[in-house]
Design a protein around this motif. Structure first.
Motif, short mmCIF file in Angstrom:
data_model
loop_
_atom_site.label_atom_id
_atom_site.label_comp_id
_atom_site.label_asym_id
_atom_site.label_seq_id
_atom_site.Cartn_x
_atom_site.Cartn_y
_atom_site.Cartn_z
N ASN A 98 0.91 -1.13 0.00
CA ASN A 98 -0.17 -0.09 0.05
C ASN A 98 0.70 1.25 0.05
O ASN A 98 1.45 1.64 0.98
CB ASN A 98 -0.83 0.16 1.18
CG ASN A 98 -1.97 0.92 1.13
OD1 ASN A 98 -1.63 2.09 0.92
ND2 ASN A 98 -3.15 0.80 1.69
N GLU A 99 1.09 1.80 -1.14
CA GLU A 99 1.91 2.75 -1.36
C GLU A 99 1.76 4.19 -0.61
O GLU A 99 2.38 4.73 0.21
CB GLU A 99 1.94 3.40 -2.96
CG GLU A 99 3.16 4.22 -3.08
CD GLU A 99 3.50 4.80 -4.56
OE1 GLU A 99 2.54 4.31 -5.26
OE2 GLU A 99 4.38 5.49 -5.04
N MET A 100 0.29 4.37 -0.42
CA MET A 100 -0.14 5.53 0.52
C MET A 100 0.43 5.37 1.93
O MET A 100 0.77 6.39 2.50
CB MET A 100 -1.67 5.61 0.22
CG MET A 100 -2.16 6.94 0.83
SD MET A 100 -2.70 6.47 2.55
CE MET A 100 -2.70 8.07 3.40
N LEU A 101 0.17 4.32 2.65
CA LEU A 101 0.59 3.88 3.78
C LEU A 101 2.30 4.17 4.01
O LEU A 101 2.37 4.68 5.05
CB LEU A 101 0.07 2.44 4.27
CG LEU A 101 -1.42 2.64 4.81
CD1 LEU A 101 -1.82 1.17 5.21
CD2 LEU A 101 -1.73 3.55 5.67
N LEU A 102 2.91 3.65 2.97
CA LEU A 102 4.05 3.59 3.01
C LEU A 102 4.69 5.30 2.92
O LEU A 102 5.52 5.65 4.00
CB LEU A 102 4.91 3.12 1.77
CG LEU A 102 6.44 2.93 1.62
CD1 LEU A 102 6.95 1.94 3.03
CD2 LEU A 102 7.02 2.27 0.39
N LYS A 103 4.04 5.90 2.24
CA LYS A 103 4.46 7.39 2.25
C LYS A 103 3.81 7.87 3.61
O LYS A 103 4.80 8.77 4.20
CB LYS A 103 3.61 8.01 1.06
CG LYS A 103 4.14 7.85 -0.35
CD LYS A 103 3.61 8.78 -1.22
CE LYS A 103 4.14 8.07 -2.65
NZ LYS A 103 4.60 9.08 -3.66
N LEU A 104 2.93 7.66 4.25
CA LEU A 104 2.32 8.13 5.34
C LEU A 104 3.39 7.91 6.35
O LEU A 104 3.65 8.64 7.18
CB LEU A 104 1.01 7.77 5.68
CG LEU A 104 0.21 8.45 6.91
CD1 LEU A 104 0.06 10.04 6.68
CD2 LEU A 104 -1.06 7.92 7.15
N PHE A 105 3.55 6.65 6.42
CA PHE A 105 4.76 6.16 7.54
C PHE A 105 6.11 6.89 7.36
O PHE A 105 6.61 7.24 8.56
CB PHE A 105 5.04 4.48 7.22
CG PHE A 105 5.77 3.93 8.31
CD1 PHE A 105 5.33 3.70 9.53
CD2 PHE A 105 7.03 3.71 8.04
CE1 PHE A 105 6.26 3.22 10.54
CE2 PHE A 105 7.94 3.07 9.17
CZ PHE A 105 7.34 2.76 10.34
#
Lengths: 184, 184
Positions: A98-105
């Motif tokens: 999940n790229e969005m979560l990776l960015k948020l992390f």
DNA sequence: GGCTACATGTAACAAGTTACATGATTTT
DNA sequence: AAAATCATGTAACTTGTTACATGTAGCC
């Protein structure tokens, strides 16, 4: 990827709903209610050929003047058996990305506004998905009625999508609030 | 897959948290709280070599007697810039493949008990994941405190997991009920 | 005149997993 | 004594995407 492909079963399962051509299988899988699976033409067409070669499907070529032949595939008894054998096997969890979560992390390395934008885009996508899911659920019931076996299971998977969608919309709202608090 | 790989950014992001060796990156990604991403050694080690070649990371070899050298990688300013450039880009939704839902969707072709078993296995997995998530959240706060920037974002992604987990456990219960009703 | 839908397919390529090789140390 | 953890890496293999080729029909 050395992980064993499930394309065969996805295609067999679709054919088990009724005879179809490759294009129709792809169209079905693109529906919002099929959010949990995807296949590309590069997988579907070769697989259909292979199914016929292995006796899991039969092929009827429908010639149409001026238009390219349409190839309608029908599942065989062997195909149905193969599908059922797979259905009895426990499902293996697929790894997630999940790229969005990776960015948020990693969000500490960019501005709060960037993080907010990521979450807002997710929320938009969820809202659109929700509308499609609602619409397709109605269409499904209108077309086959609520008592239909296939509809019953379609409603279960659709319900999974709705449940996650609802929960995630709430998460988006809460997260946006926390991020906006951070900003001030 | 011709889809552009995000391995580079996952690794850069991990190195941005502090200098690490390949083994440590893998260990981090295996934590339950990192449910949203995965990389294999076959991706990590070659990527680390490439990052150094491109000036996005430096390498320090720590020689230890009798044990193999440990290679500690440190992100460079160029690496940090590359990471930040990616963080500013909108995230692309990755296609999903959920084998359990695919089986449930085709559930009309097998017994109700088989379908029940699939959902029960999911519920077990969710419960275990929930426990791990709870534990890791506590560990994170104990180690760095609640005010830490990194912890703040870690709690957001962890919260996503908890939200989905909660919702799905409810879906499992409801679905099991519906399936058991079907059986009788 | 251009766009979308219908319909089939393949080749080139990229991505990603798994299994293996190697070996010390620590835990059970 | 066996198993797990620490630690690095690669080669073979499979899977899967994308871009391309081809062409009609209908719609705006």
């Amino acid at each position: 990827m050395a992980r064993e492909s499930r394309t065969k079963y996805a295609v067999l399962g679709m054919l088990n709903q009724g005879p179809k051509c490759g294009y129709e299988i792809k169209k079905e899988l693109e529906k919002s209610s099929m959010f949990f699976w995807n296949e590309s033409y590069g997988q579907i067409y070769p697989m259909l050929k292979k199914l016929v070669a292995n006796g899991l499907s039969t092929l009827e070529v429908i010639e149409r003047d001026e238009q390219p032949d349409m190839k309608v595939y029908t599942i065989t008894d062997d195909g149905r058996e193969e599908l059922e054998r797979w259905l009895r096997q426990p499902a293996e969890p697929h790894p997630i990305r999940n790229e969005m979560l990776l960015k948020l992390f990693f969000g500490a390395s960019t501005s709060i506004d960037m993080n907010i934008a990521h979450v807002e885009r997710l929320k938009d996508r969820l809202q659109r998905q929700q509308e499609n899911l609602d619409q397709e659920r109605e269409e499904l019931i209108d077309e086959f009625g609520e008592d239909d076996q296939m509809v019953f299971f379609g409603l279960l998977t659709s319900g999974y999508g709705q449940t996650v969608n609802d929960a995630l919309q709430k998460w988006c709202d809460e997260t946006l609030e926390k991020l906006r608090e951070m900003r001030s």
